[in-house]
Design an enzyme around this catalytic site. Sequence first.
Site, PDB file in Angstrom:
ATOM      1  N   ASN A  40      45.047  30.597  47.756  1.00  0.00           N
ATOM      2  CA  ASN A  40      45.556  31.960  47.554  1.00  0.00           C
ATOM      3  C   ASN A  40      46.242  32.535  48.808  1.00  0.00           C
ATOM      4  O   ASN A  40      47.025  33.477  48.716  1.00  0.00           O
ATOM      5  CB  ASN A  40      44.447  32.923  47.114  1.00  0.00           C
ATOM      6  CG  ASN A  40      44.006  32.735  45.670  1.00  0.00           C
ATOM      7  OD1 ASN A  40      42.899  33.094  45.298  1.00  0.00           O
ATOM      8  ND2 ASN A  40      44.878  32.157  44.843  1.00  0.00           N
ATOM      9  N   ASP A  72      40.082  34.873  36.277  1.00  0.00           N
ATOM     10  CA  ASP A  72      41.510  34.527  36.218  1.00  0.00           C
ATOM     11  C   ASP A  72      42.242  35.410  35.210  1.00  0.00           C
ATOM     12  O   ASP A  72      41.669  35.832  34.201  1.00  0.00           O
ATOM     13  CB  ASP A  72      41.645  33.043  35.819  1.00  0.00           C
ATOM     14  CG  ASP A  72      43.047  32.505  36.095  1.00  0.00           C
ATOM     15  OD1 ASP A  72      43.808  33.161  36.828  1.00  0.00           O
ATOM     16  OD2 ASP A  72      43.363  31.417  35.581  1.00  0.00           O
TER      17      ASP A  72
HETATM   18  C1  FPP Z   1      42.954  35.673  39.565  1.00  0.00           C
HETATM   19  O1  FPP Z   1      43.989  36.247  38.815  1.00  0.00           O
HETATM   20  C2  FPP Z   1      42.275  36.620  40.415  1.00  0.00           C
HETATM   21  C3  FPP Z   1      42.249  36.585  41.782  1.00  0.00           C
HETATM   22  C4  FPP Z   1      42.922  35.547  42.568  1.00  0.00           C
HETATM   23  C5  FPP Z   1      41.560  37.596  42.575  1.00  0.00           C
HETATM   24  C6  FPP Z   1      40.291  38.151  42.000  1.00  0.00           C
HETATM   25  C7  FPP Z   1      40.071  39.493  42.568  1.00  0.00           C
HETATM   26  C8  FPP Z   1      39.541  40.547  41.910  1.00  0.00           C
HETATM   27  C9  FPP Z   1      39.012  40.463  40.540  1.00  0.00           C
HETATM   28  C10 FPP Z   1      39.495  41.886  42.530  1.00  0.00           C
HETATM   29  C11 FPP Z   1      38.678  42.046  43.754  1.00  0.00           C
HETATM   30  C12 FPP Z   1      37.441  41.250  43.817  1.00  0.00           C
HETATM   31  C13 FPP Z   1      36.296  41.662  44.359  1.00  0.00           C
HETATM   32  C14 FPP Z   1      35.157  40.700  44.432  1.00  0.00           C
HETATM   33  C15 FPP Z   1      36.100  43.009  44.850  1.00  0.00           C
HETATM   34  P1  FPP Z   1      45.471  35.740  39.072  1.00  0.00           P
HETATM   35  O2  FPP Z   1      46.088  36.651  40.051  1.00  0.00           O
HETATM   36  O3  FPP Z   1      45.443  34.300  39.435  1.00  0.00           O
HETATM   37  O4  FPP Z   1      46.085  35.952  37.646  1.00  0.00           O
HETATM   38  P2  FPP Z   1      47.243  35.115  36.945  1.00  0.00           P
HETATM   39  O5  FPP Z   1      46.728  33.706  36.803  1.00  0.00           O
HETATM   40  O6  FPP Z   1      47.400  35.799  35.630  1.00  0.00           O
HETATM   41  O7  FPP Z   1      48.441  35.221  37.817  1.00  0.00           O
END
Ligand code: FPP
Length: 251
Positions: free
Chosen positions: A69, A21
């Site tokens: 998501n 996250d």
């Molecule tokens: C959460 O941060 C992250 C995600 C929803 C996506 C995770 C994806 C990756 C790390 C990249 C690709 C993954 C793979 C396995 C290749 P957020 O967007 O919720 O952050 P925020 O809470 O700060 O908005």
Amino acid sequence: MALKDNIDRNKIPVHVAVIMDGNGRWAKQKGKERVVGHQHGVKAVREVTEAAAELGVKYLTLFAFSTENWQRPTDEVNALMSLLVTTLNAEISTLMENNIKLQTIGDLTIMPGQVRKKLMKTIDQTAANNGMTLILALSYSARWEITNAAREIARNVLDGKLDVDRIDKNLFSEYLQTKNIPDPDILVRTSGEYRISNFLLWQIAYTELYFTKKLWPDIRKQDLYEAIIDYQRRERRFGRINEQSRMNVDR
Ligand code: FPP
């Protein structure tokens, strides 16, 4: 002494689960688009995967995309989907070299066709690897998983294939996405949020929870070492008293 040397090699968690996250906030702090945070998040995925494999963790589950998501802006969803394909293309050799098997949990049927195809291909290519299993939770939520399991069990009872009296916690687990995967020993969440967000709700009944304020794109091997050292200091009791919990009895 390096941090890694403080890890007790006899008490490595079998299954590490991670809620990645903070990608969006990381990008915002730098005045960039959210997708830039996801792009940098891939480096953290590689670091944590490598560190876990090197330590002898058997299962690493990463929450990469939740059922919820799908409600994000289309551009962000598309960017995440193509990042997934790019990463699988770029990392297949690393998975093979490190003897890592890829698996997924979640509803792949609603993933875009190209992404699903790439995933199935990579799962197939790595199927014979028997080091660590890397489990990507994609289009996953625990309530979806548990509801599915309940529906499937009900159907089998109605069809006369399953006796109601056989339904217990072990049988229920067999109907979950994580069938044959041991429950996580530790769940790590980054970015200073203290929530579970619909992740592995059934499986984390006795899991140790570890929270770090660091945002996911800043996570490196050292951070996994710190989490594991913290985990190793804890006494896991599984609802029993200290003396009992040191014995290896059935949960
Ligand atoms: C959460 O941060 C992250 C995600 C929803 C996506 C995770 C994806 C990756 C790390 C990249 C690709 C993954 C793979 C396995 C290749 P957020 O967007 O919720 O952050 P925020 O809470 O700060 O908005």
